[in-house]
Motif scaffolding. Structure first.
Motif, PDB file in Angstrom:
ATOM      1  N   GLY A 165      55.663  39.171  36.714  1.00 54.77           N
ATOM      2  CA  GLY A 165      56.643  38.311  37.352  1.00 54.77           C
ATOM      3  C   GLY A 165      56.660  36.899  36.798  1.00 54.77           C
ATOM      4  O   GLY A 165      56.842  35.934  37.563  1.00 54.77           O
ATOM      5  N   GLY A 166      56.438  36.770  35.514  1.00 51.07           N
ATOM      6  CA  GLY A 166      56.435  35.455  34.895  1.00 51.07           C
ATOM      7  C   GLY A 166      55.182  34.658  35.126  1.00 51.07           C
ATOM      8  O   GLY A 166      55.101  33.473  34.753  1.00 51.07           O
ATOM      9  N   GLN A 167      54.141  35.293  35.712  1.00 50.89           N
ATOM     10  CA  GLN A 167      52.871  34.619  35.979  1.00 50.89           C
ATOM     11  C   GLN A 167      51.733  35.409  35.343  1.00 50.89           C
ATOM     12  O   GLN A 167      51.648  36.633  35.504  1.00 50.89           O
ATOM     13  N   SER A 168      50.843  34.710  34.598  1.00 51.32           N
ATOM     14  CA  SER A 168      49.687  35.368  33.995  1.00 51.32           C
ATOM     15  C   SER A 168      48.621  35.569  35.067  1.00 51.32           C
ATOM     16  O   SER A 168      48.284  34.641  35.819  1.00 51.32           O
ATOM     17  N   THR A 169      48.108  36.796  35.142  1.00 48.02           N
ATOM     18  CA  THR A 169      47.091  37.127  36.146  1.00 48.02           C
ATOM     19  C   THR A 169      45.908  37.803  35.472  1.00 48.02           C
ATOM     20  O   THR A 169      46.029  38.384  34.385  1.00 48.02           O
ATOM     21  N   ALA A 170      44.759  37.751  36.148  1.00 56.11           N
ATOM     22  CA  ALA A 170      43.543  38.366  35.627  1.00 56.11           C
ATOM     23  C   ALA A 170      42.671  38.783  36.798  1.00 56.11           C
ATOM     24  O   ALA A 170      42.843  38.322  37.939  1.00 56.11           O
ATOM     25  N   ALA A 175      37.018  34.735  28.762  1.00 56.01           N
ATOM     26  CA  ALA A 175      37.668  33.747  27.904  1.00 56.01           C
ATOM     27  C   ALA A 175      38.325  34.392  26.687  1.00 56.01           C
ATOM     28  O   ALA A 175      39.421  33.979  26.263  1.00 56.01           O
ATOM     29  N   ALA A 176      37.689  35.394  26.115  1.00 54.30           N
ATOM     30  CA  ALA A 176      38.259  36.040  24.932  1.00 54.30           C
ATOM     31  C   ALA A 176      39.573  36.748  25.277  1.00 54.30           C
ATOM     32  O   ALA A 176      40.565  36.648  24.550  1.00 54.30           O
ATOM     33  N   GLN A 177      39.590  37.477  26.394  1.00 56.00           N
ATOM     34  CA  GLN A 177      40.804  38.180  26.810  1.00 56.00           C
ATOM     35  C   GLN A 177      41.917  37.189  27.164  1.00 56.00           C
ATOM     36  O   GLN A 177      43.093  37.394  26.818  1.00 56.00           O
ATOM     37  N   LEU A 178      41.563  36.109  27.847  1.00 56.85           N
ATOM     38  CA  LEU A 178      42.572  35.126  28.227  1.00 56.85           C
ATOM     39  C   LEU A 178      43.096  34.357  27.019  1.00 56.85           C
ATOM     40  O   LEU A 178      44.241  33.887  27.019  1.00 56.85           O
ATOM     41  N   SER A 179      42.288  34.214  25.983  1.00 60.12           N
ATOM     42  CA  SER A 179      42.772  33.590  24.746  1.00 60.12           C
ATOM     43  C   SER A 179      43.878  34.423  24.128  1.00 60.12           C
ATOM     44  O   SER A 179      44.895  33.899  23.655  1.00 60.12           O
ATOM     45  N   ARG A 180      43.691  35.753  24.119  1.00 57.53           N
ATOM     46  CA  ARG A 180      44.725  36.628  23.574  1.00 57.53           C
ATOM     47  C   ARG A 180      45.971  36.614  24.448  1.00 57.53           C
ATOM     48  O   ARG A 180      47.088  36.710  23.950  1.00 57.53           O
ATOM     49  N   LEU A 181      45.778  36.515  25.772  1.00 59.99           N
ATOM     50  CA  LEU A 181      46.927  36.514  26.674  1.00 59.99           C
ATOM     51  C   LEU A 181      47.771  35.242  26.508  1.00 59.99           C
ATOM     52  O   LEU A 181      49.003  35.306  26.456  1.00 59.99           O
ATOM     53  N   THR A 182      47.101  34.096  26.423  1.00 68.16           N
ATOM     54  CA  THR A 182      47.827  32.814  26.347  1.00 68.16           C
ATOM     55  C   THR A 182      48.188  32.412  24.928  1.00 68.16           C
ATOM     56  O   THR A 182      49.057  31.548  24.721  1.00 68.16           O
ATOM     57  N   GLY A 183      47.518  33.011  23.942  1.00 69.14           N
ATOM     58  CA  GLY A 183      47.754  32.623  22.561  1.00 69.14           C
ATOM     59  C   GLY A 183      47.019  31.351  22.155  1.00 69.14           C
ATOM     60  O   GLY A 183      47.236  30.844  21.044  1.00 69.14           O
ATOM     61  N   LEU A 184      46.124  30.853  23.008  1.00 66.29           N
ATOM     62  CA  LEU A 184      45.340  29.670  22.701  1.00 66.29           C
ATOM     63  C   LEU A 184      43.951  30.066  22.228  1.00 66.29           C
ATOM     64  O   LEU A 184      43.373  31.046  22.715  1.00 66.29           O
ATOM     65  N   THR A 185      43.418  29.299  21.288  1.00 72.35           N
ATOM     66  CA  THR A 185      42.045  29.530  20.833  1.00 72.35           C
ATOM     67  C   THR A 185      41.125  28.712  21.727  1.00 72.35           C
ATOM     68  O   THR A 185      41.084  27.478  21.641  1.00 72.35           O
ATOM     69  N   MET A 186      40.380  29.407  22.594  1.00 66.56           N
ATOM     70  CA  MET A 186      39.511  28.731  23.557  1.00 66.56           C
ATOM     71  C   MET A 186      38.050  29.066  23.292  1.00 66.56           C
ATOM     72  O   MET A 186      37.723  30.109  22.697  1.00 66.56           O
ATOM     73  N   ASP A 187      37.165  28.174  23.721  1.00 67.71           N
ATOM     74  CA  ASP A 187      35.725  28.417  23.587  1.00 67.71           C
ATOM     75  C   ASP A 187      35.337  29.659  24.374  1.00 67.71           C
ATOM     76  O   ASP A 187      35.959  29.985  25.393  1.00 67.71           O
ATOM     77  N   PRO A 188      34.273  30.377  23.944  1.00 71.96           N
ATOM     78  CA  PRO A 188      33.915  31.661  24.578  1.00 71.96           C
ATOM     79  C   PRO A 188      33.144  31.490  25.888  1.00 71.96           C
ATOM     80  O   PRO A 188      32.236  32.272  26.182  1.00 71.96           O
ATOM     81  N   TYR A 189      33.454  30.498  26.659  1.00 73.72           N
ATOM     82  CA  TYR A 189      32.861  30.297  27.980  1.00 73.72           C
ATOM     83  C   TYR A 189      33.856  29.480  28.780  1.00 73.72           C
ATOM     84  O   TYR A 189      34.947  29.152  28.276  1.00 73.72           O
TER      85      TYR A 189
END
Length: 322
Positions: A165-170, A175-189
């Motif tokens: 519905g236009g909202q990212s949920t988890a 952090a690794a999975q959410l990086s792929r979801l958002t397309g941002l490179t984030m630290d692994p913690y």
């Protein structure tokens, strides 16, 4: 050996196999599993105690860029300055607050002067009475925040983060999975925002410093691993003892089963029998002649037993056993 060989049957062999497998599982799998969880809980409690007694430091001091998080630095509080990225915010579902369903807001945070992005858990928000959730917006300017370092969680198969519905949920903070979801490179913690910070929501309290039941569970599995083989050994010992007792009883009955032989009385010759009959006739004649008519006896009354009659009966009893 005959009794012992009787235990080499499928039923007894399966029992022994089960006991050995159960004891091995207790000592090699179940007890170490629970004792390991107890050790992890104790280690976590030690880290929390140490972190609470330590002042916040710049993030680069405990978590330099480009390096994984040192597990011994978890729960320590760090400071950093930057800007929230609310467009890439993720809602963590299936949380509870004030006995109502709730969500946690996971918002990426870009550190000033760099491309470094770290995921920040801003806190928890309970659903409203109508079932809707209203998450306050983040500050739009650069801010300085204090937060605690946290290790990234794993993701179970089928529970990957997704857009609904236009909202990212988890379901978990991976952090690794959410990086792929958002397309941002984030630290692994990620960082758990401290109370009363810019952009903070409902406080997520630190875990209680309790060891839990893991130590007692581990000791119970060790006890089971000892008791089950001992119980099986005692059962087998009792069975062997009972079978030997039955065999001994059967052997004793066989020794006492001989038939007693009764000796027959010696055969009596014909001449001897004739002599006895003659003696009886003579004794009867004498007893009849001895009757005193004047004593008031009547013919037909029969004569009274005499000593001679008793002697005859005694002699007959001694000879014929009657």
């Amino acid at each position: 050996m005959r009794v012992l060989r009787s235990f080499l049957k499928p039923g007894w062999l399966l029992l022994v196999l089960f006991v050995v497998a159960f004891a091995a599982a207790c000592f090699a799998i179940l007890a170490p599993w629970q004792l390991g969880k107890n050790s992890d809980t104790e280690h976590r409690n030690d880290l929390i105690r140490a972190a609470v007694d330590t002042d916040a430091v710049p993030i680069d001091q405990l978590a330099p860029p480009g390096r994984p998080l040192d597990p011994n630095n978890e729960w320590h509080e760090v400071t950093l300055r930057g800007r929230y990225l609310p467009d890439d915010q993720v809602m963590l579902r299936f949380r509870y607050s004030q006995e109502r369903p709730a969500v946690e807001a996971l918002t990426p945070f870009r550190i000033s002067g760099s491309d470094r992005v770290i995921l920040v858990n801003r806190g928890i928000v309970a659903n409203s009475e109508n079932g809707q959730v209203n998450v306050p917006a983040t500050p739009s300017d650069e801010v300085t925040i204090a937060a605690r370092l946290r290790k990234s969680e794993g993701t179970s198969p089928g529970k990957e983060p997704r857009a609904e519905g236009g909202q990212s949920t988890a379901y978990t903070i991976d952090a690794a999975q959410l990086s792929r979801l958002t397309g941002l490179t984030m630290d692994p913690y990620y960082l758990q925002l401290s109370p009363n910070q810019p952009g903070s929501l409902g406080e997520i309290e630190l875990p209680q410093l309790e060891s839990g039941p893991f130590l007692s569970y581990g000791l119970q599995w060790l006890a089971f691993g000892v008791m089950v083989p001992l119980g099986a050994a005692y059962f087998i010992y009792s069975e062997v003892k009972a079978r030997r007792a039955r065999r001994g009883a059967d052997n004793g009955d066989g020794d006492q089963g001989e038939v007693a032989v009764v000796e027959a009385p010696p055969a009596t010759s014909r001449s001897e029998r004739e002599r006895v009959r003659q003696s009886l006739r003579e004794a009867g004649s004498r007893s009849g002649n001895d009757v005193d008519i004047t004593s008031g006896g009547q013919i037909g009354d029969g004569s009274a037993p005499t000593a001679a009659d008793d002697a005859v009966r005694t002699k007959l009893a001694q000879r014929y056993g009657k």
